[in-house]
Structures are given as structure tokens and as C-alpha cells.
Design an enzyme around this catalytic site. Structure first.
Site, PDB file in Angstrom:
ATOM      1  N   CYS A  88       0.819  -1.129  -0.189  1.00 19.54           N
ATOM      2  CA  CYS A  88      -0.006   0.156   0.118  1.00 19.54           C
ATOM      3  C   CYS A  88       0.838   1.299   0.079  1.00 19.54           C
ATOM      4  CB  CYS A  88      -1.041  -0.103   1.165  1.00 19.54           C
ATOM      5  SG  CYS A  88      -0.554   0.916   2.632  1.00 19.54           S
ATOM      6  N   GLU A  89       0.601   2.269  -0.688  1.00 15.10           N
ATOM      7  CA  GLU A  89       1.197   3.407  -0.829  1.00 15.10           C
ATOM      8  C   GLU A  89       1.195   4.337   0.189  1.00 15.10           C
ATOM      9  OE1 GLU A  89      -0.124   5.123  -4.845  1.00 15.10           O
ATOM     10  OE2 GLU A  89      -1.364   6.263  -3.794  1.00 15.10           O
ATOM     11  N   HIS A  90       0.417   4.219   1.116  1.00 15.99           N
ATOM     12  CA  HIS A  90       0.436   4.983   2.181  1.00 15.99           C
ATOM     13  C   HIS A  90       1.196   4.533   3.300  1.00 15.99           C
ATOM     14  CE1 HIS A  90      -3.789   4.991   0.416  1.00 15.99           C
ATOM     15  NE2 HIS A  90      -3.276   6.227   0.261  1.00 15.99           N
ATOM     16  N   HIS A  91       1.538   3.203   3.553  1.00 12.65           N
ATOM     17  CA  HIS A  91       2.311   2.801   4.589  1.00 12.65           C
ATOM     18  C   HIS A  91       3.177   2.129   4.236  1.00 12.65           C
ATOM     19  CE1 HIS A  91      -1.876   3.560   6.496  1.00 12.65           C
ATOM     20  NE2 HIS A  91      -1.127   3.796   7.348  1.00 12.65           N
ATOM     21  N   GLN A 129      -5.611  -0.381  -3.880  1.00  9.86           N
ATOM     22  CA  GLN A 129      -6.556  -1.340  -4.383  1.00  9.86           C
ATOM     23  C   GLN A 129      -7.323  -0.877  -5.386  1.00  9.86           C
ATOM     24  OE1 GLN A 129      -8.056  -4.397  -1.497  1.00  9.86           O
ATOM     25  NE2 GLN A 129      -9.782  -4.887  -3.007  1.00  9.86           N
ATOM     26  N   HIS A 157      -5.664  -5.962   3.991  1.00 10.84           N
ATOM     27  CA  HIS A 157      -4.403  -4.801   4.026  1.00 10.84           C
ATOM     28  C   HIS A 157      -3.684  -5.005   5.531  1.00 10.84           C
ATOM     29  CE1 HIS A 157      -5.733  -2.290   0.549  1.00 10.84           C
ATOM     30  NE2 HIS A 157      -6.780  -3.129   0.554  1.00 10.84           N
ATOM     31  N   CYS A 159      -2.168  -2.971   6.921  1.00 10.19           N
ATOM     32  CA  CYS A 159      -2.127  -1.529   7.577  1.00 10.19           C
ATOM     33  C   CYS A 159      -3.221  -1.502   8.304  1.00 10.19           C
ATOM     34  CB  CYS A 159      -1.768  -0.253   6.636  1.00 10.19           C
ATOM     35  SG  CYS A 159      -3.024  -0.239   5.593  1.00 10.19           S
TER      36      CYS A 159
HETATM   37  N1  LIG Z   1      -8.721   3.710  -0.402  1.00 11.70           N
HETATM   38  C1  LIG Z   1      -7.724   2.719   0.074  1.00 11.70           C
HETATM   39  N2  LIG Z   1      -7.260   3.252   1.252  1.00 11.70           N
HETATM   40  C2  LIG Z   1      -6.250   2.618   1.549  1.00 11.70           C
HETATM   41  C3  LIG Z   1      -5.620   1.530   0.764  1.00 11.70           C
HETATM   42  N3  LIG Z   1      -4.380   0.995   1.502  1.00 11.70           N
HETATM   43  C4  LIG Z   1      -4.520   1.764   2.683  1.00 11.70           C
HETATM   44  N4  LIG Z   1      -5.414   2.458   2.680  1.00 11.70           N
HETATM   45  C5  LIG Z   1      -5.804   3.718   3.724  1.00 11.70           C
HETATM   46  O1  LIG Z   1      -4.905   4.738   3.668  1.00 11.70           O
HETATM   47  C6  LIG Z   1      -5.344   5.619   4.813  1.00 11.70           C
HETATM   48  C7  LIG Z   1      -4.230   6.638   5.136  1.00 11.70           C
HETATM   49  O2  LIG Z   1      -4.889   7.278   6.211  1.00 11.70           O
HETATM   50  P1  LIG Z   1      -4.040   8.397   7.084  1.00 11.70           P
HETATM   51  O3  LIG Z   1      -4.987   9.079   8.069  1.00 11.70           O
HETATM   52  O4  LIG Z   1      -3.298   9.404   6.345  1.00 11.70           O
HETATM   53  O5  LIG Z   1      -3.249   7.527   7.531  1.00 11.70           O
HETATM   54  P2  LIG Z   1      -2.898   6.658   9.295  1.00 11.70           P
HETATM   55  O6  LIG Z   1      -2.882   7.879  10.382  1.00 11.70           O
HETATM   56  O7  LIG Z   1      -1.939   5.790   9.341  1.00 11.70           O
HETATM   57  O8  LIG Z   1      -4.482   6.018   9.333  1.00 11.70           O
HETATM   58  P3  LIG Z   1      -4.864   4.695  10.031  1.00 11.70           P
HETATM   59  O9  LIG Z   1      -4.518   3.747   9.008  1.00 11.70           O
HETATM   60  O10 LIG Z   1      -6.320   5.032  10.049  1.00 11.70           O
HETATM   61  O11 LIG Z   1      -4.119   4.520  11.358  1.00 11.70           O
HETATM   62  C8  LIG Z   1      -5.738   4.768   5.836  1.00 11.70           C
HETATM   63  O12 LIG Z   1      -7.277   4.877   5.961  1.00 11.70           O
HETATM   64  C9  LIG Z   1      -5.690   3.324   5.053  1.00 11.70           C
HETATM   65  O13 LIG Z   1      -6.794   2.262   5.526  1.00 11.70           O
HETATM   66  C10 LIG Z   1      -6.147   1.330  -0.280  1.00 11.70           C
HETATM   67  O14 LIG Z   1      -5.643   0.241  -1.019  1.00 11.70           O
HETATM   68  N5  LIG Z   1      -7.165   1.864  -0.949  1.00 11.70           N
HETATM   69 ZN   LIG Z   2      -1.667   0.944   4.112  1.00 12.10          ZN
END
Ligand SMILES: Nc1nc2c(ncn2[C@@H]2O[C@H](COP(=O)(O)OP(=O)(O)OP(=O)(O)O)[C@@H](O)[C@H]2O)c(=O)[nH]1
Ligand SMILES: [Zn+2]
Length: 197
Positions: A88-91, A129, A157, A159
Site C-alpha cells: 500500500c502506498e500510504h504505509h 487497491q 491490508h 496496515c
Molecule cells: N482507499 C484505499 N485506502 C487505503 C488503501 N490502503 C491503505 N489505505 C488507507 O489509507 C489511509 C491513510 O490514512 P491516514 O489517516 O493518512 O494514515 P493513518 O494515520 O496511518 O491512518 P490509520 O490507518 O487509520 O491509522 C488509511 O485509511 C488506510 O486504511 C487502499 O488500497 N485503498
Molecule cells: Zn496502508
């Protein structure tokens, strides 16, 4: 047709030394002793792993699907349960599951293995995704010009399981429809029932 290994010639390979250096720095910053035996090879191992799991970047997914055949089959074709692993690109945490691709050809069919290769190339990158799902549908549409395409992707996921909201077992399901599937609820229902069997 080349194997997937032949596609793996990306930025990681070119930047191996720098990536190893930065992994070592992160290990130090989280308080690790980079000289202890178990960690000596870790920067190199992580870099080799990146080379594999980020191996999709320099591959044009359209090329992977490039071998197609003329065939007058105008009914649904599905390749289901294509297991994928992505990050996942966020984490930069893994997510994984199964992709299901169905299409109704309009004169051209794809080699079945090429659909699985397409999934490999699109998932071996930092992704979300939803984008995997729409990219699969768009590339199928672009290369094969079929009557319709439907893609369903299931994902778990890490994360969301191992950290943060901590909901192990929760699944994300995404779909994309193109062409005749948009209007035809019966084709969508047929696809859904066939992938559930
Ligand atoms: N739509 C979508 N969201 C994703 C995917 N993979 C991870 N995420 C979400 O990306 C979001 C990033 O949110 P942030 O609030 O910036 O990060 P964070 O503080 O680590 O968020 P939490 O996971 O809620 O603790 C999270 O809600 C993840 O669940 C994906 O494939 N699609
Ligand atoms: Zn993630």
C-alpha cells in the site's frame, strides 16, 4: 515470451547501494545495532526483496498482454483466483488477495497466462487497491478492445490488521466494469456467481 524475472530490471537494481545505505540508516534510527549478526545482511536482503516486490515499475503492462489471438468467441471468459501481493502506498505495508478478470471478446482473445502476468506487473508497485482494479480493466479494454470487461479484486491490508485500526480478517472488495457490463446486470451477476463457485 520472457518470464517475469526478465522484467525485473528497475530502479532498485540501479540504486542498490544507496537503498542498502538508507535501510541501514533507518535501522540505526529505530535504535538497532546494525553490527549484530542477524542484521549484518539485512540491508542487502531488504534491497533484494524490493527488487522483487517493486519489480513492476519499468514494465509496460500493455506489453505483457501483447500476445493476443484472433478468435470468434463472443461469450464470457474469466480467469479467477489470481493471487497477488502488493504494497500500500500510504504505509508501504503489504496487502494481498485474489484478482478475478472477466471479459467478453470481440474478435481477439488473450493468452490466459497473460492475464495473471498483467496482475503481477500492476501489483508489484506501491499501489491502492482501487487503482489496481481500474488499471486492470483499462488495460484489458485498451489492448483487446472487447465487448466488455469486469474486474473484481479482494484484498486484506496489513496496515488495517497489524497496526492502526487493527481489524484482522476485514476484506476490501473493489470492482471495475467497462463496456457491455455497465448496462447488463445479467452479465455482472453471471460473473459474480462464477467467481464465487
Ligand atoms: N482507499 C484505499 N485506502 C487505503 C488503501 N490502503 C491503505 N489505505 C488507507 O489509507 C489511509 C491513510 O490514512 P491516514 O489517516 O493518512 O494514515 P493513518 O494515520 O496511518 O491512518 P490509520 O490507518 O487509520 O491509522 C488509511 O485509511 C488506510 O486504511 C487502499 O488500497 N485503498
Ligand atoms: Zn496502508
Amino acid at each position: 515470451m520472457a518470464g517475469l524475472k526478465d522484467y525485473i530490471n528497475n530502479h532498485v537494481g540501479e540504486n542498490r547501494e544507496q537503498i542498502e545505505h538508507h535501510v541501514r540508516e533507518i535501522l540505526k534510527l529505530i535504535g538497532e545495532d546494525v553490527e549484530r549478526e542477524g542484521l549484518l545482511e539485512t540491508p542487502a536482503r531488504v534491497t533484494r526483496m524490493y527488487e522483487e516486490i517493486f519489480g513492476g515499475y519499468e514494465v509496460d503492462p500493455r506489453e505483457v498482454l501483447g500476445v493476443t489471438f484472433e478468435e470468434n468467441h463472443q461469450e464470457l471468459v474469466i480467469v479467477k483466483d489470481i493471487v497477488y501481493y502488493s504494497q500500500c502506498e500510504h504505509h508501504m505495508a503489504p496487502f494481498f488477495g485474489k484478482a478475478h478478470i472477466g471479459y467478453i471478446p470481440s474478435g481477439r482473445i488473450a493468452g490466459l497466462s497473460k492475464l495473471a502476468r498483467l496482475v503481477e506487473v500492476v501489483t508489484r508497485r506501491l499501489q491502492v487497491q482501487e487503482r489496481i482494479t481500474s488499471q486492470l480493466a483499462d488495460i484489458m479494454e485498451e489492448v483487446l478492445d472487447p465487448a466488455g470487461v469486469m474486474v473484481v479484486v479482494e484484498g486484506e491490508h496489513l496496515c488495517m490488521c497489524a497496526r492502526g485500526v487493527k481489524k484482522p480478517g476485514s476484506k476490501t472488495i473493489t470492482s471495475a466494469v467497462r463496456g457491455s457490463f455497465r448496462k447488463d446486470a445479467a452479465s455482472r451477476a453471471e460473473f459474480m456467481s462464477l467467481i464465487k463457485e
